[in-house]
Scaffold this motif. Structure first.
Motif, PDB file in Angstrom:
ATOM      1  N   GLN A   1     -60.702 -69.534 -20.020  1.00 32.30           N
ATOM      2  CA  GLN A   1     -60.375 -68.117 -20.075  1.00 32.30           C
ATOM      3  C   GLN A   1     -60.026 -67.571 -18.695  1.00 32.30           C
ATOM      4  O   GLN A   1     -59.136 -66.723 -18.554  1.00 32.30           O
ATOM      5  CB  GLN A   1     -61.543 -67.316 -20.667  1.00 32.30           C
ATOM      6  N   ASP A   2     -60.711 -68.039 -17.649  1.00 28.68           N
ATOM      7  CA  ASP A   2     -60.375 -67.603 -16.290  1.00 28.68           C
ATOM      8  C   ASP A   2     -58.965 -68.042 -15.919  1.00 28.68           C
ATOM      9  O   ASP A   2     -58.199 -67.286 -15.317  1.00 28.68           O
ATOM     10  CB  ASP A   2     -61.379 -68.161 -15.282  1.00 28.68           C
ATOM     11  N   ARG A   3     -58.622 -69.273 -16.282  1.00 29.05           N
ATOM     12  CA  ARG A   3     -57.281 -69.773 -15.968  1.00 29.05           C
ATOM     13  C   ARG A   3     -56.229 -68.976 -16.729  1.00 29.05           C
ATOM     14  O   ARG A   3     -55.197 -68.591 -16.167  1.00 29.05           O
ATOM     15  CB  ARG A   3     -57.172 -71.266 -16.307  1.00 29.05           C
ATOM     16  N   VAL A   4     -56.491 -68.736 -18.004  1.00 32.36           N
ATOM     17  CA  VAL A   4     -55.545 -67.977 -18.820  1.00 32.36           C
ATOM     18  C   VAL A   4     -55.365 -66.563 -18.268  1.00 32.36           C
ATOM     19  O   VAL A   4     -54.243 -66.067 -18.128  1.00 32.36           O
ATOM     20  CB  VAL A   4     -56.012 -67.923 -20.287  1.00 32.36           C
ATOM     21  N   THR A   5     -56.467 -65.902 -17.930  1.00 34.68           N
ATOM     22  CA  THR A   5     -56.400 -64.537 -17.402  1.00 34.68           C
ATOM     23  C   THR A   5     -55.600 -64.494 -16.112  1.00 34.68           C
ATOM     24  O   THR A   5     -54.758 -63.610 -15.917  1.00 34.68           O
ATOM     25  CB  THR A   5     -57.810 -63.979 -17.161  1.00 34.68           C
ATOM     26  N   GLY A   6     -55.846 -65.444 -15.223  1.00 28.02           N
ATOM     27  CA  GLY A   6     -55.113 -65.494 -13.972  1.00 28.02           C
ATOM     28  C   GLY A   6     -53.618 -65.645 -14.179  1.00 28.02           C
ATOM     29  O   GLY A   6     -52.804 -64.957 -13.548  1.00 28.02           O
ATOM     30  N   LEU A   7     -53.232 -66.528 -15.084  1.00 25.89           N
ATOM     31  CA  LEU A   7     -51.811 -66.741 -15.373  1.00 25.89           C
ATOM     32  C   LEU A   7     -51.199 -65.525 -16.051  1.00 25.89           C
ATOM     33  O   LEU A   7     -50.057 -65.151 -15.783  1.00 25.89           O
ATOM     34  CB  LEU A   7     -51.635 -67.991 -16.232  1.00 25.89           C
TER      35      LEU A   7
ATOM     36  N   GLU B   1     -52.974 -75.173 -24.071  1.00 27.67           N
ATOM     37  CA  GLU B   1     -53.126 -73.823 -24.606  1.00 27.67           C
ATOM     38  C   GLU B   1     -52.938 -72.753 -23.539  1.00 27.67           C
ATOM     39  O   GLU B   1     -52.288 -71.732 -23.775  1.00 27.67           O
ATOM     40  CB  GLU B   1     -54.511 -73.672 -25.240  1.00 27.67           C
ATOM     41  N   SER B   2     -53.485 -72.957 -22.334  1.00 26.80           N
ATOM     42  CA  SER B   2     -53.390 -71.926 -21.302  1.00 26.80           C
ATOM     43  C   SER B   2     -51.950 -71.724 -20.858  1.00 26.80           C
ATOM     44  O   SER B   2     -51.509 -70.588 -20.634  1.00 26.80           O
ATOM     45  CB  SER B   2     -54.277 -72.276 -20.104  1.00 26.80           C
ATOM     46  N   PHE B   3     -51.174 -72.807 -20.741  1.00 26.40           N
ATOM     47  CA  PHE B   3     -49.768 -72.682 -20.357  1.00 26.40           C
ATOM     48  C   PHE B   3     -48.986 -71.963 -21.456  1.00 26.40           C
ATOM     49  O   PHE B   3     -48.212 -71.043 -21.182  1.00 26.40           O
ATOM     50  CB  PHE B   3     -49.156 -74.058 -20.096  1.00 26.40           C
ATOM     51  N   ASP B   4     -49.180 -72.387 -22.708  1.00 24.22           N
ATOM     52  CA  ASP B   4     -48.458 -71.769 -23.819  1.00 24.22           C
ATOM     53  C   ASP B   4     -48.760 -70.281 -23.911  1.00 24.22           C
ATOM     54  O   ASP B   4     -47.857 -69.462 -24.123  1.00 24.22           O
ATOM     55  CB  ASP B   4     -48.830 -72.454 -25.137  1.00 24.22           C
ATOM     56  N   ARG B   5     -50.023 -69.942 -23.752  1.00 24.38           N
ATOM     57  CA  ARG B   5     -50.398 -68.529 -23.853  1.00 24.38           C
ATOM     58  C   ARG B   5     -49.801 -67.728 -22.703  1.00 24.38           C
ATOM     59  O   ARG B   5     -49.323 -66.605 -22.897  1.00 24.38           O
ATOM     60  CB  ARG B   5     -51.918 -68.396 -23.847  1.00 24.38           C
ATOM     61  N   ALA B   6     -49.807 -68.308 -21.495  1.00 32.47           N
ATOM     62  CA  ALA B   6     -49.224 -67.615 -20.344  1.00 32.47           C
ATOM     63  C   ALA B   6     -47.732 -67.382 -20.553  1.00 32.47           C
ATOM     64  O   ALA B   6     -47.198 -66.312 -20.239  1.00 32.47           O
ATOM     65  CB  ALA B   6     -49.461 -68.422 -19.073  1.00 32.47           C
ATOM     66  N   MET B   7     -47.025 -68.383 -21.107  1.00 29.86           N
ATOM     67  CA  MET B   7     -45.591 -68.217 -21.377  1.00 29.86           C
ATOM     68  C   MET B   7     -45.361 -67.123 -22.417  1.00 29.86           C
ATOM     69  O   MET B   7     -44.446 -66.307 -22.283  1.00 29.86           O
ATOM     70  CB  MET B   7     -44.991 -69.539 -21.864  1.00 29.86           C
ATOM     71  N   ASP B   8     -46.180 -67.094 -23.465  1.00 23.88           N
ATOM     72  CA  ASP B   8     -46.049 -66.059 -24.493  1.00 23.88           C
ATOM     73  C   ASP B   8     -46.201 -64.671 -23.881  1.00 23.88           C
ATOM     74  O   ASP B   8     -45.455 -63.735 -24.217  1.00 23.88           O
ATOM     75  CB  ASP B   8     -47.096 -66.258 -25.591  1.00 23.88           C
TER      76      ASP B   8
END
Length: 234
Positions: A86-92, A188-195
């Motif tokens: 979640q931290d990685r996703v939030t940062g991206l 998942e984190s990359f895909d979510r960041a791109m979305d």
């Protein structure tokens, strides 16, 4: 001119390790232990790359990441001991271009910076402005300009995605191609960041979220940018 890298981390040993590795690789560096010192320096120098630790003593690093990405157009790489997804996703999502977890190999940081700087070069030789469908995207200033002259800023991370679309109009761009072109670990984190980045670009381009006319989602395959694109200098 040699790229300038700003290092923001409250641990002196990490700042020194990164500065030594980067200077040996030919970069210029500035190092800071507190966000207030770093922000004061921004008034005098705009770095090409910012390495930002999230665990700062005087401010939450995530809010600083968002400002750097949106207002400065800098390449932002988070270096943090926070390893949760979640931290990685939030940062991206906030605009960071990459996320490196401590402990790390300084050589990896150097490699990732070089990769990001290569990706930040103008897409058409010296051209830095793309015109399409009544819009102008100015990659030297990180702003979108509509036909009336109204400007809307975009982050470096959003600009990477937009440039990828504008480089290949009317062609399918798969998730795999995006990951290979933009870097970062697939998942998942990359895909979510791109979305999130694509959603923000659509908002800034005033797209109908239910029926976008420029950035089309091809479910299960990727995206297509519909429109003619002309690259210009300035």
């Amino acid at each position: 001119m040699t790229a300038l890298v700003s290092i923001l981390d409250d641990e002196p040993a990490i700042r020194q390790m990164l500065a030594d590795a980067l200077e040996e690789a030919g970069f210029r560096t500035m190092s800071f232990g507190r966000a207030t010192e770093f922000e004061a320096a921004l008034q005098r120098n705009t770095p090409d790359v910012c390495l930002v630790d999230l665990g700062l003593p005087d401010r939450d690093g995530l809010s600083l990441v968002h400002r750097l990405a949106l207002e400065r157009g800098a390449i932002v790489i988070i270096i943090s001991g926070r390893a949760q997804v979640q931290d990685r996703v939030t940062g991206l999502e906030l605009g960071a271009d990459d996320y490196i977890i401590k402990p790390f190999d300084p050589a990896e940081v150097v490699a990732r910076i070089r990769a990001r700087l290569r990706g930040a070069k103008p897409a058409r030789a010296s051209a830095n402005t793309a015109e399409f469908s009544g819009w102008s995207a100015h990659f030297d200033r990180y702003v979108l300009e509509d036909a009336s002259g109204t400007e809307t800023p975009f982050s470096h991370a959003e600009g990477e995605v937009l440039r990828l679309f504008l480089d290949s109009p009317n062609r399918l761009i798969s998730r795999t191609h995006m990951q290979e072109s933009l870097g970062g670990a697939a998942g998942e984190s990359f895909d979510r960041a791109m979305d999130v980045r694509i959603s923000r670009l659509r908002t800034k381009l005033r797209e109908d979220p239910k029926n976008p006319r420029l950035i089309k989602t091809i479910y299960g395959a990727g995206y297509i940018f519909l429109g003619d694109v002309v690259w210009r200098q300035g």
